[in-house]
Scaffold this motif. Sequence first.
Motif: not given
Lengths: 215, 479
Positions: A197, A200, A203-204, B27, B29, B54, B160
Motif C-alpha cells: 500500500s 502504491e 507510485h500513484r 509491483y 501495473d 486493484r 498486485q
Amino acid sequence: MKAFERFVGRVAPLNRANVDTDQIIPKQFLKSIRRTGFGDNLFDGWRYLDEGDPSKTPNERRINPDFVLNSPRYQGASILLAQDNFGCGSSREHAVWALEEYGFRVVLAPSFADIFFSNCFKNGVLPIVLDKDIVEEMFRFAESEKGLELTVDLAAQRLTLPSGEQVAFEVDGFRKHCLLEGLDDIGVTLKDAGAISDFEIHHRARSPWLFDTMR
Amino acid sequence: MAGRTLYDKLWDAHLVKQRDDGTALIYIDRHLLHEVTSPQAFEGLRLAGRQPWRVDANIATPDHNVPTQKRAEGIAGIMDPISRIQVQTLDDNCEAFGILEFPILDARQGIVHVVGPEQGATLPGMTVVCGDSHTSTHGALAALAHGIGTSEVEHVLATQCLIQRKAKNMRIMTRGRLPEGVTAKDLALAIIGRIGTAGGTGYTLEFAGEAVQALSLEGRMTLCNMSIEAGARAGMVAFDDTTADYVRGRPYAPRGEMFERAEAQWRGLVSDADAIFDAEVVIDASALEPQVSWGTSPEMVAGISGRVPELSAATRPGQREGWEAALRYMGLEPGMAIKDIGVDRIFIGSCTNSRIEDLRAAAAVVRGRRVASSVLQAMVVPGSGPVKRQAEEEGLHEIFLAAGFEWRDPGCSMCLAMNADRLGPGEHCASTSNRNFEGRQGHGGRTHLVSPAMAAAAAVAGHFTDVREMVGSGPGGAA
C-alpha cells in the motif's frame, strides 16, 4: 499445499533435451477450468499412439510400448530425470499439474526453463538442477537393469543413492521454506500488505496515468 | 557507479521490498487475462475468500479458444462444449469481480498481446504480466513484461505483486540495417538460431542497435514476442520517438498534459551509456536473409538459400539426436534445400505476426497472384477487431480473398490449434506463429516458422521461396 517431506522414490529417465510444455501436456487438455484431471494425459503425444482427446479415458487409448514411462520397471516412479532446458515454451502451469498428478514430486535436470521452474514450487514439486556429469551418471543407473532409487531430503538439500553416495543440491531459501512448510505464497505476500500500500501511494503520485484507467 | 540498464531501471521503479534471501516483491501495473490460464486462479481467490487487490489494473479478452469464423452467435457459436464453458467462465469471472473485459462480440476483442498495446492498456514503463509466455511482446514499449503461471495469476490478482529474483542483463546488439524483404521475424529467428532456445534463460534481453531502432513498433513487438523462444522471460526495446508516436492517442493512454508528463518520464527508459550487461550478442543485421525453420524447435532454422543441416554438422552434446528426431518428425532429409520443402497449409496470424503491417506485407506479395493449387488451405487471421477493420478499409481482405485465402475473425487460431483451426497429420505449414513444437498446430502437423511475406510467397509458389525474388517482378510488385 502439502508440506514436502523426506522420501525415497524411483527414478524414471527421460533422455531428451528441450522437452517443451506442449509435450508435457498438449493444448487440447488446457480447456478444463479445473486444476485436476491432467495426470492421464501427461506426455500424451508420446505416451499413446492415438490422438488424445479430453473425452477419451486411458482404457480407450493405444499405449506406446516404446515410451519410457510405459515400461513396467518405471511404474510408480516419483522422480523424473530429464535433460537440458526441461519445461521450455508455453507458461501453462497445467504441465506441472500433470506431472504432480501422475506422481512426480521431483524433477532432476542440468537446466530448466524459467517459467516452468517457478511454476513447480507453487505446486509442491521440487525441480533440482544438477551438474551435467551427475545427471549422465544417474541416467546410466536409471536405465540399467537395476534402476535407481533416491532418497530426497529437502531440509538437508541432499540426494542419497542406494550406495550411500550423497549429492548436495542448491535451492532458493524462500522457496525451500515454503515447500517444507507447505506455505501459500499469497498468504506470505499479504503479510507485506502495508508495504504494498505504501509503495502504491508513492507510485500513484509519481505516475498517476497508471491508475483508474481500465474501467 | 556504473549506469543502469533499461531492465535495471524498470526493476528499481517497481521494487516494493527486497528480502534478505535474494527474492523481491515487485509491483505489477498491468495484468492481462484470457480464458485458458485464469479460471483456476479465480477459483483459488473464491476458495480463499479473497478479492482482487486493484481491479483497475486488470483487463481481459478471450482469444485461445474462440472460433475464427461464424462469430455472430458469440459464445453460443463455439461448437466444442468444453471450449464454450471456458470462454463463458472468463465472462462470468470478469463480471463477478468487476474486471474490464472485451468479450467475444466486442469490437475490440482479439489476441491479448495485440489488444493490450493497441488499446493503450499497456504503456511504456509498466510492469506487465499475463498467464501466457508471449507476454514478452509488450517489452517493445520499453516495459518489463513477461509470462506467468496460473498460481502467479492468482497471486497478482490478490496482491498486485510477484515474488521475483532479478534476472541478468543481456543485450542483443544489431549492426547495420535489415535488407529489404528481411523483417523483424527473420531477425528474431536468426537470433534464436544463434543463441539457442536456452541461450537467454535467466536473462532479460534488450534488443538494440540500428536495425532495431529502424523497426516500427509492430516489428519490435514481433521481436520481443519471441524472446521466450530464446529462453528469456522478457525482452525489451528502449523508448524513442517511434514508441511515443505509437502510444499517443490510444484509447486508454494518457492524454493532453498527462501524456506530456508521462512522456517526460518515459524518455528516461533507455539503458545508460555506461550500463554494464552480463552478456552481449552482436548480430550483423545487414547480412541476414529471410529465415525458415526446418525442425521442431525454433532454434532449428536456416536462411532461405540454405539447406537442412547434415547431421555431421551438429556440435553441441545431444544436438545430433535432437536433429535426427526432428527430421524424422518433419519428414525431411539432411542436406535438402529449404526451397524444396513443399507446403500444404498457410497460416498468417498469431501474437507474433497478425498486426496491420504484417497483413500489408503479406498482401503486397499476394496481390494479383493465386494460392498454388497444391496448397490445401491458406488463411489470414487478424490479431484483433481493429486490425481486421483497418485491413478491410485498406482493401487487404479483397486481395487475400481474390488470391484464394480465407479471411477470418481474430483469435490465436492455428498458432496452437485449441480451436477448430489445425493441421492434419504429416501436413507442412508455412506459419507466421512462434512455435514449431511437435503437434503444436495439430496432431502430427509440421510447422515451419516464417515471416508474413515469406508465408505469402510460399502460398503462391507451393513451396518455400525467396520473397525478394517475387516482389517487384510480375503481379504484386512493390506496393
